[in-house]
Design a protein around this motif. Structure first.
Motif, PDB file in Angstrom:
ATOM      1  N   PRO A   1       0.821  -1.210   0.000  1.00 52.10           N
ATOM      2  CA  PRO A   1       0.000   0.000   0.000  1.00 52.10           C
ATOM      3  C   PRO A   1       0.856   1.262   0.000  1.00 52.10           C
ATOM      4  N   LEU A   2       0.372   2.280  -0.676  1.00 51.81           N
ATOM      5  CA  LEU A   2       1.144   3.516  -0.778  1.00 51.81           C
ATOM      6  C   LEU A   2       1.353   4.145   0.597  1.00 51.81           C
ATOM      7  N   THR A   3       0.397   3.997   1.496  1.00 50.47           N
ATOM      8  CA  THR A   3       0.542   4.546   2.844  1.00 50.47           C
ATOM      9  C   THR A   3       1.711   3.898   3.584  1.00 50.47           C
ATOM     10  N   ALA A   4       1.950   2.613   3.327  1.00 53.50           N
ATOM     11  CA  ALA A   4       3.080   1.927   3.968  1.00 53.50           C
ATOM     12  C   ALA A   4       4.402   2.418   3.395  1.00 53.50           C
ATOM     13  N   VAL A   5       4.444   2.683   2.094  1.00 50.63           N
ATOM     14  CA  VAL A   5       5.647   3.223   1.472  1.00 50.63           C
ATOM     15  C   VAL A   5       5.993   4.574   2.093  1.00 50.63           C
ATOM     16  N   MET A   6       4.977   5.381   2.361  1.00 43.11           N
ATOM     17  CA  MET A   6       5.188   6.713   2.911  1.00 43.11           C
ATOM     18  C   MET A   6       5.761   6.706   4.319  1.00 43.11           C
ATOM     19  N   GLU A   7       5.691   5.560   4.980  1.00 39.06           N
ATOM     20  CA  GLU A   7       6.230   5.465   6.337  1.00 39.06           C
ATOM     21  C   GLU A   7       7.754   5.433   6.341  1.00 39.06           C
ATOM     22  N   GLN A   8       8.363   5.231   5.185  1.00 37.57           N
ATOM     23  CA  GLN A   8       9.821   5.192   5.107  1.00 37.57           C
ATOM     24  C   GLN A   8      10.389   6.609   5.175  1.00 37.57           C
ATOM     25  N   SER A   9      11.556   6.728   5.746  1.00 34.90           N
ATOM     26  CA  SER A   9      12.180   8.043   5.885  1.00 34.90           C
ATOM     27  C   SER A   9      12.677   8.541   4.534  1.00 34.90           C
ATOM     28  N   GLY A  10      12.725   9.854   4.391  1.00 33.70           N
ATOM     29  CA  GLY A  10      13.299  10.449   3.199  1.00 33.70           C
ATOM     30  C   GLY A  10      12.361  10.588   2.021  1.00 33.70           C
ATOM     31  N   ILE A  11      11.080  10.249   2.187  1.00 33.26           N
ATOM     32  CA  ILE A  11      10.133  10.367   1.083  1.00 33.26           C
ATOM     33  C   ILE A  11       9.367  11.680   1.228  1.00 33.26           C
ATOM     34  N   ARG A  12       9.530  12.559   0.275  1.00 35.66           N
ATOM     35  CA  ARG A  12       8.872  13.871   0.305  1.00 35.66           C
ATOM     36  C   ARG A  12       7.390  13.773  -0.042  1.00 35.66           C
ATOM     37  N   GLY A  13       7.051  12.831  -0.883  1.00 33.69           N
ATOM     38  CA  GLY A  13       5.676  12.672  -1.316  1.00 33.69           C
ATOM     39  C   GLY A  13       5.555  11.463  -2.216  1.00 33.69           C
ATOM     40  N   ALA A  14       4.342  10.927  -2.321  1.00 31.72           N
ATOM     41  CA  ALA A  14       4.125   9.727  -3.128  1.00 31.72           C
ATOM     42  C   ALA A  14       2.811   9.850  -3.879  1.00 31.72           C
TER      43      ALA A  14
ATOM     44  N   LYS B   1     -10.682   1.326 -15.460  1.00 36.96           N
ATOM     45  CA  LYS B   1     -11.208   0.305 -16.362  1.00 36.96           C
ATOM     46  C   LYS B   1     -10.502  -1.025 -16.140  1.00 36.96           C
ATOM     47  N   GLU B   2      -9.179  -0.985 -16.011  1.00 32.02           N
ATOM     48  CA  GLU B   2      -8.417  -2.218 -15.800  1.00 32.02           C
ATOM     49  C   GLU B   2      -8.425  -2.660 -14.348  1.00 32.02           C
ATOM     50  N   GLY B   3      -8.734  -1.722 -13.457  1.00 33.03           N
ATOM     51  CA  GLY B   3      -8.794  -2.053 -12.035  1.00 33.03           C
ATOM     52  C   GLY B   3      -7.453  -2.360 -11.419  1.00 33.03           C
ATOM     53  N   LYS B   4      -6.417  -1.609 -11.830  1.00 28.69           N
ATOM     54  CA  LYS B   4      -5.095  -1.881 -11.268  1.00 28.69           C
ATOM     55  C   LYS B   4      -4.242  -0.616 -11.249  1.00 28.69           C
ATOM     56  N   VAL B   5      -3.223  -0.649 -10.397  1.00 30.56           N
ATOM     57  CA  VAL B   5      -2.244   0.434 -10.341  1.00 30.56           C
ATOM     58  C   VAL B   5      -1.384   0.374 -11.598  1.00 30.56           C
ATOM     59  N   LEU B   6      -1.183   1.539 -12.226  1.00 31.74           N
ATOM     60  CA  LEU B   6      -0.344   1.616 -13.419  1.00 31.74           C
ATOM     61  C   LEU B   6       1.097   1.946 -13.064  1.00 31.74           C
ATOM     62  N   GLU B   7       1.274   2.943 -12.200  1.00 26.94           N
ATOM     63  CA  GLU B   7       2.626   3.375 -11.857  1.00 26.94           C
ATOM     64  C   GLU B   7       2.597   4.222 -10.590  1.00 26.94           C
ATOM     65  N   ARG B   8       3.791   4.348 -10.018  1.00 26.42           N
ATOM     66  CA  ARG B   8       3.972   5.173  -8.826  1.00 26.42           C
ATOM     67  C   ARG B   8       5.068   6.190  -9.068  1.00 26.42           C
ATOM     68  N   PHE B   9       4.942   7.305  -8.369  1.00 25.95           N
ATOM     69  CA  PHE B   9       5.933   8.374  -8.466  1.00 25.95           C
ATOM     70  C   PHE B   9       6.307   8.772  -7.042  1.00 25.95           C
ATOM     71  N   LEU B  10       7.565   8.570  -6.674  1.00 25.14           N
ATOM     72  CA  LEU B  10       8.034   8.908  -5.338  1.00 25.14           C
ATOM     73  C   LEU B  10       9.029  10.055  -5.434  1.00 25.14           C
ATOM     74  N   PHE B  11       8.849  11.059  -4.595  1.00 24.22           N
ATOM     75  CA  PHE B  11       9.790  12.167  -4.490  1.00 24.22           C
ATOM     76  C   PHE B  11      10.668  11.894  -3.277  1.00 24.22           C
TER      77      PHE B  11
END
Length: 244
Positions: A179-192, A199-209
């Motif tokens: 989950p993206l919320t779990a990724v955000m718990e890591q240090s050093g992430i400015r935003g996610a 339509k496809e019902g799935k995540v296409l991509e993620r962008f982490l700052f």
């Protein structure tokens, strides 16, 4: 209406659920909402009263949303993709319903649990998404500056290689299943950010700052690859064209 003026509407989760029901919305991508069978008659009556009191609903032959609210709800119902946004400095989480020149945005107030609804033009949306309080300042102006830096900075090159293997500077591996919320718990992430295809019902991509140990990065992650690029205004503009 002047597109430079943003008008926002606030409602509870129960009220939002009722608005969606009135316009005949099926299953949508949203913050967690109560199930229709979880709302009591008393809560339903109170929510309807609050919606009419705020002017969100009008009584004609039947209850209908006020035109400005209807435009927001139509964008939500007809969106092809959504962008989930979690800022790194404790700001409001957003869900952006991407469906054309204007985007419906719902924000979650972490304290009250209320939702903030608004309709934003592309320039307004992008200005909000990339403001310093959301993802921090851009490190460089152009992509060429980033390429020059990488040619002369061995530590930055090694960090970029680590990112290409789907690992954060801390060495922690990233998974698209997490989950993206779990990724955000890591240090050093400015935003996610996470782009989801309805339509496809799935995540296409993620962008982490990312802060990074050498320089700030933008990490673009798909199911097939990870790419880390130095954070620059030009790289952000490329993201804008890719997402919006």
């Amino acid at each position: 209406m002047d597109d430079s003026i943003e008008k926002a509407y606030f409602c509870s989760r129960n009220e939002f659920l009722i608005l969606l029901g009135i316009v005949g919305a099926g299953k949508i991508y949203s913050f967690e909402l109560p199930g229709r069978d979880e709302v009591t008659e008393e809560e339903l009556t109170l929510a309807l009263y609050q919606l009419t009191r705020k002017g969100f609903l009008q009584m004609k032959e039947q209850l209908v949303p006020e035109p400005a609210i209807r435009r927001i709800l139509d964008k939500i119902c007809h969106a092809r993709q959504v962008l989930q946004v979690i800022p790194g400095r404790g700001g409001a989480q957003k869900i952006c319903y991407l469906s054309g020149e204007q985007t419906a945005v719902t924000e979650l107030d972490g304290e009250s649990g209320e939702l903030r609804l608004c309709l934003l033009a592309e320039d307004q949306l992008w200005q909000q998404l990339t403001s310093e309080d959301q993802v921090g300042p851009a490190f460089l102006e152009t992509e060429t500056e980033g390429q020059t830096l990488l040619r002369h900075d061995e530590a930055a090159r090694k960090e970029q290689q680590l990112l290409s293997f789907g690992q954060l500077p801390s060495g922690r591996e990233l998974s698209m299943l997490e989950p993206l919320t779990a990724v955000m718990e890591q240090s050093g992430i400015r935003g996610a950010w996470e782009r989801f295809d309805l339509k496809e019902g799935k995540v296409l991509e993620r962008f982490l700052f990312l802060e990074g140990r050498t320089i700030p990065w933008i990490l673009i992650q798909t199911w097939e690859s990870c790419t880390g690029v130095p954070d620059s205004l030009e790289s952000r503009e490329k993201l804008r064209r890719q997402i919006l």
